[in-house]
Design an enzyme around this catalytic site. Structure first.
Site, short mmCIF file in Angstrom:
data_model
loop_
_atom_site.label_atom_id
_atom_site.label_comp_id
_atom_site.label_asym_id
_atom_site.label_seq_id
_atom_site.Cartn_x
_atom_site.Cartn_y
_atom_site.Cartn_z
N HIS B 270 -6.26 5.42 5.23
CA HIS B 270 -6.89 5.35 3.92
C HIS B 270 -6.85 6.67 3.17
CE1 HIS B 270 -8.51 1.60 5.57
NE2 HIS B 270 -8.61 1.23 4.31
N GLY B 271 -6.77 7.76 3.91
CA GLY B 271 -6.71 9.06 3.23
C GLY B 271 -6.82 10.19 4.23
#
Lengths: 394, 427
Positions: B270-271
């Site tokens: 996701h990051g």
């Protein structure tokens, strides 16, 4: 078979409706002549960017094109009108994030953190109001050294004068605004006399006379006249020769006006507010004030050449005044012009940079009219003034 | 993306032509590293160098900020899925670079998913059916998705943004809960809205993408949550990471290890930040716990408390997911449990709680539960099935008309973002 046909009809309706909604604005964008300026939004619209590979690779072209499309998509004006009506009807919410709808067609402007200020956000978050008195004291003493009386007139924001028309969720969130914190600090201090507190006056008279426009940020002409009277009353304690404009010298009329909040809201031409106009009988000052060319020599003008001060006055009067004002000055200037021998109206400048101009003009009083949302800017301490006061070198 | 397509196409053919299993495996790993490399450079290199600088105590490793190619996580995972599927099923490599390019760059779901798996879509790349009714059904799904995004997620997102931008002292317990609830609904309706739009667009062009969300907030365990939330990602990790690691057919501690590895990777997907790692780890830990006696205890408690448990874990997770750094997460969490303070809503939040907010949160709560879906199924099977043709006609036309009417508020809300008056024109 019939079911398939009828379902087919429903499908056709959906497909064609969808395709029309998706494609028509795009097609219209291509074939429609682009406007340069939006009269509704009071701004220049983004032009079609010229293509360049450099800008394309760093993403600037796409950004500019996106701005262009936002400003020129097909049926933009009609869609924005529809959006305004929809938001107003469905959510009682303006198209502009800065506009707040109150009840009974009252509108409020949330700019320069007005709403944050109203809810006490700034006073809760380390805004040190005690330092303001220090700044005010320095300014007052510095002007006194030049032989000028200083009068600070913070102009209460519409939310504080007419909180009762705000939406309940906003009204209930009221806290201590910067002006309220300043008033609390000021109370019982030596500087109380330097400041004219308009809030009690305006709140007292508002039940008999509407003092602010419903659809504009500012006071109306009645409000301006009431404030003018309060200023004159204050000055009459300082100077013997005050000859104010009195209510019996005023003629009343009426006109339609579209307020600045209504304009920001995207109001149509017909949505105007009726308001009273106040005209002074037998004015002694000129109808139009004249530009003060000498001011162009000052550092203050060099720093901000946009607004040249304007002068007016009545030769029969005695007192000379320098008035610093913002857009709230619009309706009060005519009354002030008729009350002084000479009065110069100017926008905000660094006071210290105006020293030579003040010495030359030699006013008796310096009136600082400042909108509540910005009044705290002028309460900072100017170290140059402080240094002059400390060293005694003027 | 072109690089990704080229590598996948070339190595797909090489995998199919490999003479033995060992060569095939070597080629697969080499191809995976070639595909992961750009993802690492664009998405994770800054994170790694920042942390190395922290550890080393200097700023010698300086990587200038790279612009993240849009959708890189999604199309990289699709490319990986292709290669693993070819590895597992010999003879399935795509000969046409154009067809493979279409699979990897498929625009409807390129930016926000769902992640499409090669074996699910390989046949559709060559032969797919397009029809009027499929197109109409795609339009319907697209409009629902756009409505979710514009009418529910965006207004709630404004409240969440304010809540997460306030200093912790100004927030207070009530506003903190309002903020995180808004964020939970925002992320669900935003993400599922995009998935609906992708599925709808896919249908218009004859593609059938798998569902990505199935009312995740009604889950009674974190395990169930992951069967309902971002299904394409969780099944991707299950099939391409969890099962190859041994899945749950190994000793207990290995299952826990596998779960934690999968969810740490899921967080990082996701990051590139510690917050995402903690978010993933939190879910991994609770999934592991649910496999222990805690899971049995959970099964024994009433359904209401099971829902509460899931919501609390998920909301706490969203705090890490939404915050910009660990300090902000901890400050926000401290406000959530600050029960000694006043329950008054912070003014900054209160002034934003207008009619649009109340509409969005009410409709958001309603549509996060399967009430509407169940009711419409019931009406379909119990009322419409036995209705006359004329009645069905009227209803079908009425539904199409309602959907077209729904486009207007959506367009108005989107257009309102383009309204930008110059507020200082007076001055």
């Amino acid at each position: 078979m019939q079911t398939e046909n009828t379902k087919g009809l429903a499908n056709y309706i959906l497909i064609f409706g969808f395709l029309i909604v998706v494609t028509l604005p795009m097609v219209f964008t291509l074939i429609h002549k682009q406007e340069d300026i939006s009269s509704r939004e009071k701004r220049k619209l983004a032009p079609l960017p010229a293509f360049s590979f450099d800008e394309f690779w760093d993403g600037a072209y796409q950004q500019k094109f996106s701005q262009f499309y936002q400003d020129h998509f097909g049926f933009r004006q009609k869609i924005l009108s529809g959006a305004r009506e929809f938001r107003r009807g469905a959510w009682n919410k303006s198209l502009s994030r800065n506009v707040i709808y109150g009840d009974d067609e009252w509108m409020y402007f949330n700019i320069d953190g007005t709403l944050h200020d109203y809810t006490g956000y700034y006073t809760q978050n380390s805004q040190d109001s005690s330092l303001w008195l220090q700044g005010l004291d320095i300014k007052n003493r510095w002007l006194a050294q030049l032989g000028v009386r200083y009068l600070l007139v913070p102009i209460p924001g519409k939310m504080n004068v007419y909180p009762e028309h705000l939406p309940a969720r906003v009204r209930d969130a009221a806290g201590e605004s910067r002006l309220q914190a300043f008033r609390a600090e000021l109370k019982d201090s030596d500087l109380e006399d330097v400041v004219l507190d308009l809030l009690p006056t305006l709140r007292k008279v508002k039940n008999e006379t509407q003092v602010y426009f419903k659809t504009d940020t500012h006071w109306n002409e009645d409000g301006a006249f009431i404030v003018y009277q309060a200023i004159m009353d204050k000055l009459s304690h300082w100077f013997d020769d005050i000859e104010p404009v009195t209510p019996n010298m005023i003629d009343r009329g009426s006109r339609m006006k579209m307020g600045d909040i209504a304009i920001a809201d995207g109001a149509k031409a017909g949505e105007m507010e009726q308001t009273d106009t106040l005209t002074i009988n037998n004015r002694c000052a000129n109808e139009q004030s004249t530009k003060v060319a000498e001011f162009t020599k000052t550092p203050a003008y060099q720093a901000n050449p946009k607004h040249l001060p304007r002068a007016n006055g009545c030769t029969s009067k005695k007192i000379r005044a320098l008035v610093v004002n913002d857009s709230f000055g619009a309706y009060i200037r005519k009354f002030l012009s008729d009350s002084f021998e000479e009065v110069i109206f100017m926008h905000y400048y660094e006071l210290f940079d105006m020293k030579s101009f003040i010495e030359e003009f030699d006013p008796d009083v310096f009136i600082d009219l400042r909108a509540e949302r910005r009044f705290h800017y002028l309460l900072g301490t100017d170290e140059r003034m402080q240094s002059e006061l400390e060293t005694g070198k003027y | 993306m072109l690089y990704c397509i080229s590598v996948s196409w070339l190595f797909g053919l090489l995998l199919d032509n490999a003479k033995n299993q060992a060569t095939k495996l070597r080629r697969l790993w080499f191809a995976i590293s070639l595909l992961i490399a750009p993802l690492f450079v664009y998405k994770y290199l800054n994170f790694v160098t920042d942390n190395l600088n922290l550890i080393l105590g200097d700023n010698e490793l300086d990587i200038s900020t790279l612009h993240l190619p849009i959708g890189i996580s999604f199309f990289t995972f699709q490319a990986l899925s292709y290669l693993v599927d070819v590895y597992r099923s010999p003879g399935t490599a795509q000969r046409s670079v154009l067809n493979l390019g279409l699979y990897i760059s498929l625009f409807p779901q390129l930016i926000a998913g769902p992640i499409v798996r090669y074996h699910e879509i390989s046949r559709q790349l060559i032969e797919r059916v397009t029809s009027k009714s499929l197109f109409a059904s795609g339009v319907e799904r697209f409009i629902y998705g756009l409505a979710k995004k514009v009418l529910i997620a965006n207004p709630l997102g404004q409240i969440a943004d304010i809540a997460f931008s306030l200093p912790a002292d100004s927030l207070g317990v009530t506003a903190a809960w309002i903020g995180i609830t808004c964020y939970a609904l925002q992320i669900y309706f935003d993400f599922s809205g995009y998935s609906d739009m992708a599925i709808g667009l896919g249908r218009m062009f004859g593609f059938k993408f798998s569902e990505n969300f199935n009312y995740p907030y009604v889950s009674r365990s974190i395990r169930e949550f992951w069967r309902r939330w971002h299904i394409s990602l969780s099944t991707w990790f299950r099939d391409y990471v969890y099962i190859p690691l041994g899945g749950n057919r190994t000793a207990g501690w290995r299952v826990t290890r596998n779960l934690l590895i999968v969810f740490v990777l899921c967080g990082f997907w996701h990051g590139a930040s510690w917050n995402f790692l903690i978010w993933g780890l939190l879910h991994g830990v609770f999934l592991a716990l649910e496999r222990s006696s805690f899971g049995r205890l959970l099964d024994a408690i009433p359904a209401f408390f099971q829902h509460c448990y899931v919501l609390i874990v998920v909301l706490v997770g969203w705090v890490f997911f939404r915050s910009t750094d660990l300090n902000q997460s901890l400050d926000y969490l401290s406000q959530l449990v600050q029960i000694s303070k006043s329950f008054t809503v912070s003014p900054a939040i209160a002034i934003e709680m207008d009619a649009q907010f109340w509409f969005a949160i009410t409709v958001g709560c309603f549509f996060s539960l399967p009430i509407f879906q169940k009711t419409s199924h019931w009406i379909q099977s119990n009322v419409l099935a036995s209705s006359s043709t004329n009645m069905n006609t009227m209803i079908a036309i009425g539904k199409s008309t309602m959907l077209l009417i729904l486009i207007f508020p959506i367009v108005f809300e989107i257009a309102s973002g383009a309204y930008n008056p110059f507020i200082y024109f007076r001055f």
